[in-house]
Design an enzyme around this catalytic site. Structure first.
Site: not given
Ligand code: SAH
Length: 461
Positions: A76, A82, A85, A163, A287, A316, A337, A385, A412
């Site tokens: 790029c 930018c 990336c 991009c 995603q 989560y 969530e 997650d 992550c």
């Molecule tokens: N597992 C999902 C998204 C994970 S991202 C997937 O694969 O698509 C992390 C998520 O945690 C987000 O949706 C965010 O809103 C949520 N989150 C953040 N803090 C939180 C909390 N204290 N309790 C519950 N969920 C929470």
């Protein structure tokens, strides 16, 4: 000055050994850690010290004495400016190696975990055009529309005509939009004054269905010559299924407002992960790398090792993607969530897929999960997650009390991951293996999925 101390403004030679969290090269001079923008591990450089602090310094490349074998020219032309990336100037195979090393370093240094099996990062065969969602800020400069991405560390916009990490259709969408703005002299929003109309253009593409959504975010209700814009999109972009105006009149850098007006077609598009169908609206999260999402979720399924009799927690859970994926092989899945709208989407997604064994709870995991446990809801397998800050201790404590056979951790952020793995290790959950998956090629984001099992469990992998 003693020759033990480095000096600001002076030139030194350095060998880059690693990359930092923003993709900058990291090396050492006389014991001091030096960050060098655009440095690649293996580079031998002459750098000038521009910032000198007690514990570190920042240097700028003056001359590349010997380039690393992993250094390459970014494809790029805007890569250096930018902010999208960070590591396009590093060969992709080397990027994957660096990401594996980041996970390894965190588990060893922070997690103090020894002899853990860390697999090589699973990368993409073609690490290009992988994103299904783009958010372009818009400006007008010298009477011409600029649509692109923010420069590194600023809110100035790089005009991005093409991009390399977005779906190819974006080049056409942004060109049509620039032409529309120029033709009708439509103004762009100015963050400093709060005046001007167009704030962002957002695009979403269903990679498996070909459906395309364009969202125009405006600071006000009007959209001058909106019909003209819609016609241009319809004529030039055959897969377009939804054109939305989103109204955001609030100051600040939140991209979307709450109100959406459908200018053309449906108010959502559809895409698939595996066999599951998902409804994607302007406000919902999905995603962003569909190819690698399949890889990640298949691993989640493998690590969960479901036989059909298990009760699974997905903590989560977002819009319930992992929950629904696992529900196909489990007896029951509970998703938790904090975002209300995400849970609404999760329930709707369960409905459109005919999944009846998934139940969703809205609220903070640290409150909801202990409450569900007290009500007697147990788990055989727990998936977490969490966001970058990792899991709340109350969540981890409750997981331990629930005594599941397996914990699958999707992370992550290697640092908080390592902290949480240590915590669970101390309470009897051994880390069996770690699989980093590259969800965001050319950026420094590191994603990994981890299998933990209860100590003494027969059911080791
Ligand atoms: N597992 C999902 C998204 C994970 S991202 C997937 O694969 O698509 C992390 C998520 O945690 C987000 O949706 C965010 O809103 C949520 N989150 C953040 N803090 C939180 C909390 N204290 N309790 C519950 N969920 C929470």
């Amino acid at each position: 000055m003693s020759d033990k101390i480095i000096e600001k403004g002076k030139i030194y030679s350095i060998v880059i050994e690693d990359i930092g969290s923003n993709g900058e090269g990291v090396g050492r001079i006389k014991g001091i850690t030096v960050f060098v923008d655009n440095g690649v591990p293996g580079d031998k450089l002459n750098i000038k010290i521009e910032v000198l602090k007690k514990n570190y310094a920042i240097g700028r490349i003056i001359e590349i004495l010997k380039p690393s074998q992993d250094r390459k020219s970014p494809e790029c032309p805007e890569a250096e400016l930018c902010g999208g990336c960070q590591i396009q100037h590093i060969d992709y195979i080397a990027q994957l190696r660096l990401k594996t090393n980041m996970v390894k370093a965190a588990t060893e240094r922070i997690g103090k975990l020894e002899n853990v099996l860390i697999h090589d990062t699973l990368g993409m065969d073609i690490p290009k055009q992988y994103r299904n969602k783009a958010q372009f800020p818009v400006a007008v400069m010298d009477g011409k529309a600029i649509v692109g991405f923010y420069k590194k560390g600023s809110h100035e916009i790089v005009n991005t005509e093409s991009c390399h990490i977005q779906h190819g259709i974006n080049d056409k969408i942004t060109r049509i939009f620039r032409e529309y703005m120029d033709r009708h002299r439509v103004s762009a929003y100015d963050e400093a004054t709060g005046k001007g109309l167009i704030r962002h253009i957002i695009t979403k593409v269903g990679f498996n269905t070909g459906e395309i959504m364009v969202v125009v975010v405006t600071n006000g209700r009007e959209l001058p010559h909106g019909d003209d814009l819609v016609n241009d999109f319809l004529t030039e972009i055959p897969g377009i299924k939804s054109i939305i105006q989103n109204i955001n009149i609030r100051k600040g850098n939140k991209i979307l407002g709450n109100e959406c007006i459908t200018l053309y077609g449906k108010d959502h598009i559809v895409d698939y992960i595996g066999k599951l169908k998902f409804s994607i609206s302007p406000l919902s999260f999905f995603q962003v790398n569909p190819t690698q999402t399949d890889v990640l979720y298949e691993k989640a399924l493998e690590y969960a090792a479901l036989t059909g009799n298990e009760t699974v927690y997905d903590i989560y859970c977002g819009i319930g993607t992992i929950s629904l994926f696992l529900a196909q092989k489990a007896k029951k899945v509970y998703g938790v969530e904090v975002v209300d709208a995400a849970i609404e989407d999760a329930k709707e997604n369960a409905r459109i897929n005919g999944i009846n064994n998934a139940e969703f709870f809205v609220g903070e995991a640290e409150i909801v999960v202990p409450k569900l446990y007290k009500q007697g809801l147990k788990a055989d397998v727990v998936v977490v997650d969490p966001p970058r800050k990792g899991c709340d201790e109350k969540v981890l404590d409750t997981i331990v009390k629930m005594n599941p056979e397996r914990v699958v951790y999707v992370s992550c952020n290697p640092a908080t991951l390592a902290r949480d793995l240590r915590y669970l290790d101390d309470k009897g959950y051994k880390t069996v293996e770690i699989q980093p998956v590259d969800m965001f090629p050319h950026t420094t984001h590191v994603e990994a999925i981890i299998l933990m099992t209860k100590c003494g469990s027969e059911d080791k992998k």
